[in-house]
Design an enzyme around this catalytic site. Sequence first.
Site, PDB file in Angstrom:
ATOM      1  N   SER A 146      -5.184   2.537  -0.583  1.00 34.10           N
ATOM      2  CA  SER A 146      -5.650   2.497  -2.060  1.00 34.10           C
ATOM      3  C   SER A 146      -5.557   0.838  -2.484  1.00 34.10           C
ATOM      4  CB  SER A 146      -4.823   3.272  -2.788  1.00 34.10           C
ATOM      5  OG  SER A 146      -3.234   3.074  -2.748  1.00 34.10           O
ATOM      6  N   ASN A 205       0.151  -7.917  -6.423  1.00 36.42           N
ATOM      7  CA  ASN A 205      -0.765  -7.928  -5.613  1.00 36.42           C
ATOM      8  C   ASN A 205      -1.722  -8.806  -5.469  1.00 36.42           C
ATOM      9  OD1 ASN A 205       0.400  -5.586  -4.594  1.00 36.42           O
ATOM     10  ND2 ASN A 205      -0.832  -4.352  -5.709  1.00 36.42           N
ATOM     11  N   ASP A 226       0.832  -1.135   0.025  1.00 37.97           N
ATOM     12  CA  ASP A 226      -0.088   0.009   0.118  1.00 37.97           C
ATOM     13  C   ASP A 226       0.837   1.368  -0.017  1.00 37.97           C
ATOM     14  OD1 ASP A 226      -2.425   1.724   0.159  1.00 37.97           O
ATOM     15  OD2 ASP A 226      -1.890   2.003   2.378  1.00 37.97           O
ATOM     16  N   ASP A 269      12.251 -13.045  13.694  1.00 39.60           N
ATOM     17  CA  ASP A 269      13.453 -13.096  14.259  1.00 39.60           C
ATOM     18  C   ASP A 269      14.463 -12.733  13.177  1.00 39.60           C
ATOM     19  OD1 ASP A 269      13.644 -15.477  12.975  1.00 39.60           O
ATOM     20  OD2 ASP A 269      13.464 -16.804  14.389  1.00 39.60           O
ATOM     21  N   HIS A 321      10.644 -10.620   5.674  1.00 44.17           N
ATOM     22  CA  HIS A 321      10.483 -11.939   5.033  1.00 44.17           C
ATOM     23  C   HIS A 321      10.769 -12.867   6.106  1.00 44.17           C
ATOM     24  CE1 HIS A 321      10.807 -10.393   0.823  1.00 44.17           C
ATOM     25  NE2 HIS A 321       9.605 -10.023   1.249  1.00 44.17           N
ATOM     26  N   THR A 322      11.078 -12.564   7.092  1.00 42.09           N
ATOM     27  CA  THR A 322      11.424 -13.603   8.099  1.00 42.09           C
ATOM     28  C   THR A 322       9.996 -14.384   8.616  1.00 42.09           C
ATOM     29  OG1 THR A 322      12.108 -14.074  10.414  1.00 42.09           O
ATOM     30  CG2 THR A 322      10.943 -11.925  10.041  1.00 42.09           C
ATOM     31  N   GLU A 382      -5.482  -1.325  -7.660  1.00 41.80           N
ATOM     32  CA  GLU A 382      -4.167  -1.897  -7.525  1.00 41.80           C
ATOM     33  C   GLU A 382      -4.118  -3.288  -7.074  1.00 41.80           C
ATOM     34  OE1 GLU A 382      -2.183   0.407  -4.141  1.00 41.80           O
ATOM     35  OE2 GLU A 382      -2.773   2.342  -4.885  1.00 41.80           O
ATOM     36  N   SER A 442      12.106 -21.260  10.132  1.00 44.11           N
ATOM     37  CA  SER A 442      11.710 -20.244  11.074  1.00 44.11           C
ATOM     38  C   SER A 442      10.834 -19.393  10.457  1.00 44.11           C
ATOM     39  CB  SER A 442      12.967 -19.400  11.696  1.00 44.11           C
ATOM     40  OG  SER A 442      12.228 -18.445  12.769  1.00 44.11           O
ATOM     41  N   ASP A 493      11.727 -18.053   5.195  1.00 43.14           N
ATOM     42  CA  ASP A 493      12.720 -18.054   6.037  1.00 43.14           C
ATOM     43  C   ASP A 493      12.946 -19.614   6.552  1.00 43.14           C
ATOM     44  OD1 ASP A 493      14.647 -17.759   8.128  1.00 43.14           O
ATOM     45  OD2 ASP A 493      13.385 -16.465   9.477  1.00 43.14           O
TER      46      ASP A 493
END
Length: 326
Positions: A79, A94, A70, A250, A191-192, A88, A245, A242
């Site tokens: 939006s 998306n 966003d 983390d 992205h963990t 969007e 995990s 990840d």
Amino acid sequence: MKGAYSSPRVLAVVLLFAMATTLVQGQGTRVGFYSTSCPRAESIVTLTVQSHFRSNPAIAPGLLRMHFHDCFVQGCDASILIDGPNTEKTAGPNLLLRGYEVIDDAKTQIEAACPGVVSCADILALAARDAVVLTSGASWLVPTGRRDGRVSQASDASNLPGFTESIDSQKQKFAAVGLNTRDLVTLVGGHTIGTSACQFFSYRLYNFTANGPDPSIDPSFVPQLQSLCPQNGDGNRRVDLDTGSGGRFDTSFFNNLRNGRGILESDQKLWTDASTRSIVQGYLGVAGVQPLTFSVEFGRSMVKMSNIGVKTGTNGEIRRVCSAVN
């Protein structure tokens, strides 16, 4: 006797409050914006996210990613939530976003308590923070006071960083919205938690070069990924970003990058590119580089990101329903 701020967690909250106060000055947003006009707003969002998380933990990374997507398009104005052709949410990057129902649920409850007061943009910003907390991440103070945008165009989604992009290209896109290289590494560290579909990285596993897989991948890791994403297999199969995990917020993600176990090409480049590697090393406590605390820096970068292009005052509107302009 220990000092009042001897606890690392207490100290982190104090530091984040100070940073939040500084970062929002002049932006038109502030911590506690609804303390008088809708005092239950933040607790309603928190309880709603908790409720949905209990039945579907995948909404945590979904909400975090949605807030990011966003803010990078038209600013943090919700939006991304608007329904309709060519909005969007119909853009390629998306299409796999999840968590819309959580925002709609929170909005319905808040409208019942305080009609026409709390923006969808603020609900999304608060929900992203709550999602991190539910996955064992540290909390931060979210400045509020955003208003909702009235424009949502799929074509604007080209502003979003892609999964094959070079570090230089990623830096340019972050810089265009006022974020620096440390913000880039820190926010990608989100992205963990979460997953990626095989279709976004399986090309790295087969014929990436004349000699086979992407050489930046740990050779011992390739067979594991190939078993999860066989050549010509189901491109929609989900794999943790990840490894080992994927459900916990983390620094394991950064350790995986050091070990050549980044899933997305754009993620692994944070380690292979010297300009970002030192920041990753800082989060890993590598000797000789500036030490960094991921929980503190992530909150700081999220506050900074959440103020991209915000609409305040008489700009924008407070939507009655998050999926449609008034």
